[in-house]
Design an enzyme around this catalytic site. Structure first.
Site, PDB file in Angstrom:
ATOM      1  N   HIS A 184     -10.206  15.352  -1.197  1.00  0.00           N
ATOM      2  CA  HIS A 184     -10.699  15.791   0.109  1.00  0.00           C
ATOM      3  C   HIS A 184     -10.042  17.068   0.643  1.00  0.00           C
ATOM      4  O   HIS A 184     -10.708  18.063   0.882  1.00  0.00           O
ATOM      5  CB  HIS A 184     -10.483  14.670   1.138  1.00  0.00           C
ATOM      6  CG  HIS A 184     -11.045  13.338   0.749  1.00  0.00           C
ATOM      7  ND1 HIS A 184     -12.403  13.049   0.745  1.00  0.00           N
ATOM      8  CD2 HIS A 184     -10.422  12.212   0.346  1.00  0.00           C
ATOM      9  CE1 HIS A 184     -12.580  11.804   0.359  1.00  0.00           C
ATOM     10  NE2 HIS A 184     -11.402  11.265   0.112  1.00  0.00           N
TER      11      HIS A 184
HETATM   12  O1  RIB Z   1     -10.815  10.433   4.587  1.00  0.00           O
HETATM   13  C1  RIB Z   1      -9.991  11.293   3.821  1.00  0.00           C
HETATM   14  C2  RIB Z   1      -8.911  11.880   4.664  1.00  0.00           C
HETATM   15  O2  RIB Z   1      -8.076  10.847   5.174  1.00  0.00           O
HETATM   16  C3  RIB Z   1      -7.962  12.806   3.864  1.00  0.00           C
HETATM   17  O3  RIB Z   1      -7.438  13.777   4.732  1.00  0.00           O
HETATM   18  C4  RIB Z   1      -6.873  11.868   3.421  1.00  0.00           C
HETATM   19  O4  RIB Z   1      -5.621  12.527   3.199  1.00  0.00           O
HETATM   20  C5  RIB Z   1      -6.757  10.975   4.631  1.00  0.00           C
HETATM   21  O5  RIB Z   1      -5.927  11.642   5.579  1.00  0.00           O
END
Ligand code: RIB
Ligand code: CA
Length: 312
Positions: free
Chosen positions: A242
């Site tokens: 992500h």
């Molecule tokens: O949903 C994914 C996000 O939530 C990313 O930033 C991961 O590191 C968590 O913080």
């Protein structure tokens, strides 16, 4: 090359760690500082982990500021089931020796932005938006000092990853997200719709490991641990990565399919609390307040991330 002043607000987290490393491997940026927030794990651990990552990249010069230890209204929800008890499970890395800076992250954000030229600073929040929202509440004029905010968070066509409606970063602090999305700041959201369109492959993780550098080996061990949760949940051959997508967007925006939309944050309903309601088809007539990414070119993304990790 004119470098771009950048601040990363983060809750490391293995994918946060890769985002920080990619930023450090990108000469386009002048990383002014890292602000940590409670999210994937409690603040003491996100602040520890951010410094571990800086020392892994031999960048003890990057200042790290601890921020808010809980959301603005709700009780803190963490994600050890995804990131492990330390938040950085996978590699065996030494405890950090570089100190945290004494200023609170919110105060440092406000002071740094007030001292900056108009529309000059890029801010990448890749965790819950508590620090960013608190800074805006404390000093609303900082919005004019931001060139843009590019955040990882939200989900619409893809739904949520904590509840059917809410993605983790927004779910943890939906009230903070509401402050940010109504602030008028130039905003880009990299949601699950985008990050789930570009999954890691085992071959790619092995390319990272084959760098053979301390960064390459540690990053591959982080990813080995991190991707298992999403692979199990979604039954895919690889997991999403992500947070580095925000850094990739800033340097390679052509890899992203985006649309300028109106986005509202649900803060009223328990059922859909934290939902990013994206008016993708313009049915509300409300003015757009956010560039929303929907798809990413996976080959371009992972070649970019690999090459920037290789630079460290
Ligand atoms: O949903 C994914 C996000 O939530 C990313 O930033 C991961 O590191 C968590 O913080
Ligand atoms: Ca994160």
């Amino acid at each position: 090359m004119t470098t771009r002043p950048l601040i990363i607000d983060t809750d490391p987290g293995q994918d946060d760690a890769i985002a920080i490393l990619v930023a450090l491997g990108s000469p386009e940026f002048d990383l002014l500082g890292i602000t940590t927030v409670a999210g994937n794990v409690p603040l003491s651990l996100t602040s520890r982990n951010a410094r571990i990552v800086c020392e892994l990249a031999d960048r003890r010069d990057v200042p790290v500021y601890a921020g808010c230890s809980r959301p603005m209204v709700r009780t803190l929800v963490t994600a050890e089931e995804v990131h492990g008890q330390t938040g950085l499970d996978g590699p065996d890395l030494p405890e950090p020796t570089m100190p945290l800076r004494p200023e609170h992250a919110v105060d440092w954000l406000v002071d740094t932005l007030l001292a900056a030229d108009d529309a000059s600073i890029t801010l990448c929040p890749i965790g819950p938006l508590t620090n960013v929202a608190m800074a805006i509440v404390k000093e609303p004029s900082i919005v004019t000092k931001l060139r843009e905010i590019v955040l990882m968070g939200g989900g619409f066509f893809e739904g949520g990853n904590v509840t059917p409606a809410a993605e983790f970063n927004i779910h943890v602090d939906p009230h903070a997200a509401h402050v940010v999305f109504t602030s008028g700041v130039p905003l880009t959201m990299i949601p699950l719709d985008a990050t789930h369109s570009a999954l890691m492959t085992n071959e790619w993780i092995e390319r990272v490991r084959a760098l053979g550098t301390p960064v390459g080996v540690a990053a591959s061990e982080m990813l080995d641990f991190f991707e298992r949760f999403d692979m199990d949940r979604y039954g895919t051959a690889g997991g999403p990565l992500h947070d580095p997508c925000t850094i990739a967007y800033l340097i390679r925006p052509e890899l992203f399919e985006t649309r300028n939309c109106h986005v509202d944050i649900e803060i009223g309903s328990d059922l859909t609390m934290g939902m990013t309601v994206v008016d993708w088809w313009g049915t509300t007539g409300k003015p757009a307040n956010c560039i929303v990414a929907r798809r990413i070119d996976p080959d371009g993304l992972y070649d970019f991330i690999h090459d920037r990790l290789a630079a460290l």
